[in-house]
Design a protein around this motif. Structure first.
Motif, PDB file in Angstrom:
ATOM      1  N   LEU A 110       0.837  -1.198   0.000  1.00  0.00           N
ATOM      2  CA  LEU A 110       0.000   0.000   0.000  1.00  0.00           C
ATOM      3  C   LEU A 110       0.870   1.245   0.000  1.00  0.00           C
ATOM      4  O   LEU A 110       1.960   1.259   0.571  1.00  0.00           O
ATOM      5  CB  LEU A 110      -0.916   0.010   1.229  1.00  0.00           C
ATOM      6  CG  LEU A 110      -1.921  -1.134   1.330  1.00  0.00           C
ATOM      7  CD1 LEU A 110      -2.683  -1.036   2.635  1.00  0.00           C
ATOM      8  CD2 LEU A 110      -2.878  -1.114   0.162  1.00  0.00           C
ATOM      9  N   MET A 111       0.358   2.299  -0.617  1.00  0.00           N
ATOM     10  CA  MET A 111       1.067   3.576  -0.668  1.00  0.00           C
ATOM     11  C   MET A 111       0.351   4.572   0.246  1.00  0.00           C
ATOM     12  O   MET A 111      -0.866   4.516   0.415  1.00  0.00           O
ATOM     13  CB  MET A 111       1.114   4.098  -2.102  1.00  0.00           C
ATOM     14  CG  MET A 111       1.891   3.178  -3.031  1.00  0.00           C
ATOM     15  SD  MET A 111       1.979   3.817  -4.691  1.00  0.00           S
ATOM     16  CE  MET A 111       3.123   5.151  -4.474  1.00  0.00           C
ATOM     17  N   VAL A 112       1.118   5.501   0.802  1.00  0.00           N
ATOM     18  CA  VAL A 112       0.571   6.490   1.728  1.00  0.00           C
ATOM     19  C   VAL A 112       0.125   7.720   0.951  1.00  0.00           C
ATOM     20  O   VAL A 112       0.855   8.256   0.122  1.00  0.00           O
ATOM     21  CB  VAL A 112       1.629   6.884   2.783  1.00  0.00           C
ATOM     22  CG1 VAL A 112       1.090   7.926   3.735  1.00  0.00           C
ATOM     23  CG2 VAL A 112       2.095   5.662   3.539  1.00  0.00           C
ATOM     24  N   CYS A 113      -1.076   8.172   1.234  1.00  0.00           N
ATOM     25  CA  CYS A 113      -1.633   9.365   0.592  1.00  0.00           C
ATOM     26  C   CYS A 113      -0.836  10.593   1.030  1.00  0.00           C
ATOM     27  O   CYS A 113      -0.544  10.749   2.222  1.00  0.00           O
ATOM     28  CB  CYS A 113      -3.100   9.514   0.988  1.00  0.00           C
ATOM     29  SG  CYS A 113      -3.863  11.035   0.421  1.00  0.00           S
ATOM     30  N   PRO A 114      -0.470  11.499   0.117  1.00  0.00           N
ATOM     31  CA  PRO A 114       0.295  12.686   0.507  1.00  0.00           C
ATOM     32  C   PRO A 114      -0.536  13.709   1.292  1.00  0.00           C
ATOM     33  O   PRO A 114       0.029  14.600   1.927  1.00  0.00           O
ATOM     34  CB  PRO A 114       0.754  13.272  -0.830  1.00  0.00           C
ATOM     35  CG  PRO A 114      -0.174  12.726  -1.842  1.00  0.00           C
ATOM     36  CD  PRO A 114      -0.646  11.405  -1.330  1.00  0.00           C
ATOM     37  N   GLU A 156      -1.417   0.446  -5.014  1.00  0.00           N
ATOM     38  CA  GLU A 156      -0.704   1.219  -6.038  1.00  0.00           C
ATOM     39  C   GLU A 156      -1.525   1.488  -7.301  1.00  0.00           C
ATOM     40  O   GLU A 156      -1.490   2.610  -7.812  1.00  0.00           O
ATOM     41  CB  GLU A 156       0.608   0.514  -6.396  1.00  0.00           C
ATOM     42  CG  GLU A 156       1.523   1.369  -7.229  1.00  0.00           C
ATOM     43  CD  GLU A 156       2.884   0.740  -7.388  1.00  0.00           C
ATOM     44  OE1 GLU A 156       3.644   1.253  -8.210  1.00  0.00           O
ATOM     45  OE2 GLU A 156       3.178  -0.256  -6.707  1.00  0.00           O
ATOM     46  N   PRO A 157      -2.307   0.548  -7.825  1.00  0.00           N
ATOM     47  CA  PRO A 157      -3.082   0.858  -9.043  1.00  0.00           C
ATOM     48  C   PRO A 157      -4.112   1.980  -8.841  1.00  0.00           C
ATOM     49  O   PRO A 157      -4.419   2.722  -9.773  1.00  0.00           O
ATOM     50  CB  PRO A 157      -3.788  -0.453  -9.378  1.00  0.00           C
ATOM     51  CG  PRO A 157      -3.062  -1.508  -8.639  1.00  0.00           C
ATOM     52  CD  PRO A 157      -2.425  -0.857  -7.460  1.00  0.00           C
ATOM     53  N   GLN A 158      -4.624   2.152  -7.643  1.00  0.00           N
ATOM     54  CA  GLN A 158      -5.653   3.156  -7.382  1.00  0.00           C
ATOM     55  C   GLN A 158      -5.074   4.453  -6.813  1.00  0.00           C
ATOM     56  O   GLN A 158      -5.819   5.385  -6.513  1.00  0.00           O
ATOM     57  CB  GLN A 158      -6.677   2.596  -6.388  1.00  0.00           C
ATOM     58  CG  GLN A 158      -7.356   1.343  -6.863  1.00  0.00           C
ATOM     59  CD  GLN A 158      -8.118   0.662  -5.736  1.00  0.00           C
ATOM     60  OE1 GLN A 158      -8.151   1.142  -4.613  1.00  0.00           O
ATOM     61  NE2 GLN A 158      -8.726  -0.474  -6.055  1.00  0.00           N
ATOM     62  N   PHE A 159      -3.767   4.521  -6.657  1.00  0.00           N
ATOM     63  CA  PHE A 159      -3.147   5.660  -5.986  1.00  0.00           C
ATOM     64  C   PHE A 159      -3.375   6.968  -6.740  1.00  0.00           C
ATOM     65  O   PHE A 159      -3.754   7.975  -6.133  1.00  0.00           O
ATOM     66  CB  PHE A 159      -1.644   5.405  -5.799  1.00  0.00           C
ATOM     67  CG  PHE A 159      -0.950   6.495  -5.043  1.00  0.00           C
ATOM     68  CD1 PHE A 159      -1.149   6.646  -3.684  1.00  0.00           C
ATOM     69  CD2 PHE A 159      -0.108   7.386  -5.690  1.00  0.00           C
ATOM     70  CE1 PHE A 159      -0.517   7.648  -2.976  1.00  0.00           C
ATOM     71  CE2 PHE A 159       0.522   8.396  -4.996  1.00  0.00           C
ATOM     72  CZ  PHE A 159       0.319   8.525  -3.633  1.00  0.00           C
ATOM     73  N   PHE A 160      -3.158   6.993  -8.048  1.00  0.00           N
ATOM     74  CA  PHE A 160      -3.320   8.225  -8.823  1.00  0.00           C
ATOM     75  C   PHE A 160      -4.756   8.725  -8.749  1.00  0.00           C
ATOM     76  O   PHE A 160      -5.009   9.919  -8.560  1.00  0.00           O
ATOM     77  CB  PHE A 160      -2.899   8.006 -10.285  1.00  0.00           C
ATOM     78  CG  PHE A 160      -3.023   9.248 -11.113  1.00  0.00           C
ATOM     79  CD1 PHE A 160      -2.113  10.280 -10.973  1.00  0.00           C
ATOM     80  CD2 PHE A 160      -4.072   9.395 -12.009  1.00  0.00           C
ATOM     81  CE1 PHE A 160      -2.237  11.437 -11.727  1.00  0.00           C
ATOM     82  CE2 PHE A 160      -4.201  10.543 -12.760  1.00  0.00           C
ATOM     83  CZ  PHE A 160      -3.280  11.569 -12.620  1.00  0.00           C
ATOM     84  N   HIS A 209      -6.872   8.161  -6.394  1.00  0.00           N
ATOM     85  CA  HIS A 209      -7.140   8.642  -5.037  1.00  0.00           C
ATOM     86  C   HIS A 209      -6.576  10.046  -4.835  1.00  0.00           C
ATOM     87  O   HIS A 209      -7.227  10.885  -4.207  1.00  0.00           O
ATOM     88  CB  HIS A 209      -6.548   7.687  -3.995  1.00  0.00           C
ATOM     89  CG  HIS A 209      -6.689   8.201  -2.596  1.00  0.00           C
ATOM     90  ND1 HIS A 209      -7.854   8.090  -1.884  1.00  0.00           N
ATOM     91  CD2 HIS A 209      -5.814   8.864  -1.795  1.00  0.00           C
ATOM     92  CE1 HIS A 209      -7.692   8.649  -0.698  1.00  0.00           C
ATOM     93  NE2 HIS A 209      -6.458   9.127  -0.620  1.00  0.00           N
ATOM     94  N   THR A 210      -5.375  10.307  -5.334  1.00  0.00           N
ATOM     95  CA  THR A 210      -4.787  11.638  -5.146  1.00  0.00           C
ATOM     96  C   THR A 210      -5.610  12.714  -5.853  1.00  0.00           C
ATOM     97  O   THR A 210      -5.608  13.866  -5.419  1.00  0.00           O
ATOM     98  CB  THR A 210      -3.331  11.688  -5.654  1.00  0.00           C
ATOM     99  OG1 THR A 210      -3.302  11.273  -7.017  1.00  0.00           O
ATOM    100  CG2 THR A 210      -2.422  10.830  -4.808  1.00  0.00           C
ATOM    101  N   GLN A 211      -6.315  12.364  -6.900  1.00  0.00           N
ATOM    102  CA  GLN A 211      -7.169  13.336  -7.595  1.00  0.00           C
ATOM    103  C   GLN A 211      -8.482  13.577  -6.853  1.00  0.00           C
ATOM    104  O   GLN A 211      -9.039  14.671  -6.923  1.00  0.00           O
ATOM    105  CB  GLN A 211      -7.473  12.847  -9.023  1.00  0.00           C
ATOM    106  CG  GLN A 211      -6.248  12.686  -9.893  1.00  0.00           C
ATOM    107  CD  GLN A 211      -5.489  13.991 -10.054  1.00  0.00           C
ATOM    108  OE1 GLN A 211      -6.086  15.042 -10.233  1.00  0.00           O
ATOM    109  NE2 GLN A 211      -4.176  13.909  -9.965  1.00  0.00           N
ATOM    110  N   SER A 212      -8.972  12.566  -6.127  1.00  0.00           N
ATOM    111  CA  SER A 212     -10.293  12.691  -5.506  1.00  0.00           C
ATOM    112  C   SER A 212     -10.272  12.627  -3.977  1.00  0.00           C
ATOM    113  O   SER A 212     -11.330  12.486  -3.365  1.00  0.00           O
ATOM    114  CB  SER A 212     -11.199  11.578  -6.037  1.00  0.00           C
ATOM    115  OG  SER A 212     -10.665  10.318  -5.669  1.00  0.00           O
ATOM    116  N   CYS A 213      -9.123  12.724  -3.368  1.00  0.00           N
ATOM    117  CA  CYS A 213      -9.024  12.624  -1.905  1.00  0.00           C
ATOM    118  C   CYS A 213      -9.766  13.788  -1.241  1.00  0.00           C
ATOM    119  O   CYS A 213      -9.660  14.943  -1.667  1.00  0.00           O
ATOM    120  CB  CYS A 213      -7.557  12.619  -1.472  1.00  0.00           C
ATOM    121  SG  CYS A 213      -7.353  12.462   0.312  1.00  0.00           S
ATOM    122  N   GLU A 214     -10.504  13.486  -0.181  1.00  0.00           N
ATOM    123  CA  GLU A 214     -11.254  14.513   0.548  1.00  0.00           C
ATOM    124  C   GLU A 214     -10.320  15.545   1.176  1.00  0.00           C
ATOM    125  O   GLU A 214     -10.640  16.730   1.242  1.00  0.00           O
ATOM    126  CB  GLU A 214     -12.092  13.864   1.640  1.00  0.00           C
ATOM    127  CG  GLU A 214     -13.121  12.889   1.138  1.00  0.00           C
ATOM    128  CD  GLU A 214     -13.695  12.039   2.254  1.00  0.00           C
ATOM    129  OE1 GLU A 214     -13.248  12.187   3.415  1.00  0.00           O
ATOM    130  OE2 GLU A 214     -14.586  11.235   1.972  1.00  0.00           O
TER     131      GLU A 214
END
Length: 167
Positions: free
Chosen positions: A34-38, A47-51, A53-58
């Motif tokens: 798993l990758m940590v959200c910035p 990792e496949p959903q990371f990009f 998530h970074t576009q739609s993170c609350e």
């Protein structure tokens, strides 16, 4: 209630999530990557959903709002004129530096011998008594206690003299 990013069957209170993640990270370190959200360190994303998530993170909205907002405007009420002074305390060399140990040794303050060996502690206490009560202070020597009657009896392993009335 929130779910663990490592195992969706783990359900807990939000305040316990960080503590739980530390435990699950050790257990699932080889199986789940798993990758940590910035924007929020409690968001762990595959990792496949990371990009996406970074576009739609609350929490991204908070950062974006801060970056795009205009800087605060200072009104005339909050601005002050610069104060000029001839006095500079750093240039005054006649005043010695403050040493708390020296101050405590001169003032009427009770000090404790923390962190000293027993012999040093006794010497420190003796020095403190002289400091408080004067140099001519002499502590009264206490007489040794007389041994109790039970202490005068011989132990079972000592040689006993035979008891006789004729002596």
């Amino acid at each position: 209630m929130v779910y663990c990013p490592y195992n969706k069957e783990h359900k807990m209170l939000r305040k316990k999530l960080q503590q739980h993640i530390l435990k699950c990270r050790v257990i699932y370190k080889d199986t789940v990557e798993l990758m940590v959200c910035p924007f929020n360190s409690s968001h762990l994303i595959p990792e496949p959903q990371f990009f996406q998530h970074t576009q739609s993170c609350e929490d991204r909205n908070i950062i974006v709002h801060y970056q795009t907002s205009a800087p605060a405007v200072l009104s005339e009420d909050t601005r002050h004129a610069k104060i000029e002074s001839e006095e500079n305390w750093d240039d005054d060399e006649s005043v010695p530096d403050y040493d708390p140990q020296v101050y405590c040794s001169r003032a009427n303050i009770v000090r404790e011998p923390n962190g000293l060996f027993p012999a040093q502690r006794r010497a420190f206490i003796e020095q403190e008594k002289r400091r408080h009560f004067g140099e001519d202070y002499e502590e009264e020597k206490k007489p040794r206690k007389a041994k109790a009657r039970a202490d005068l009896r011989p132990t079972p392993y000592e040689h006993r003299r035979p008891y006789s009335r004729r002596q």
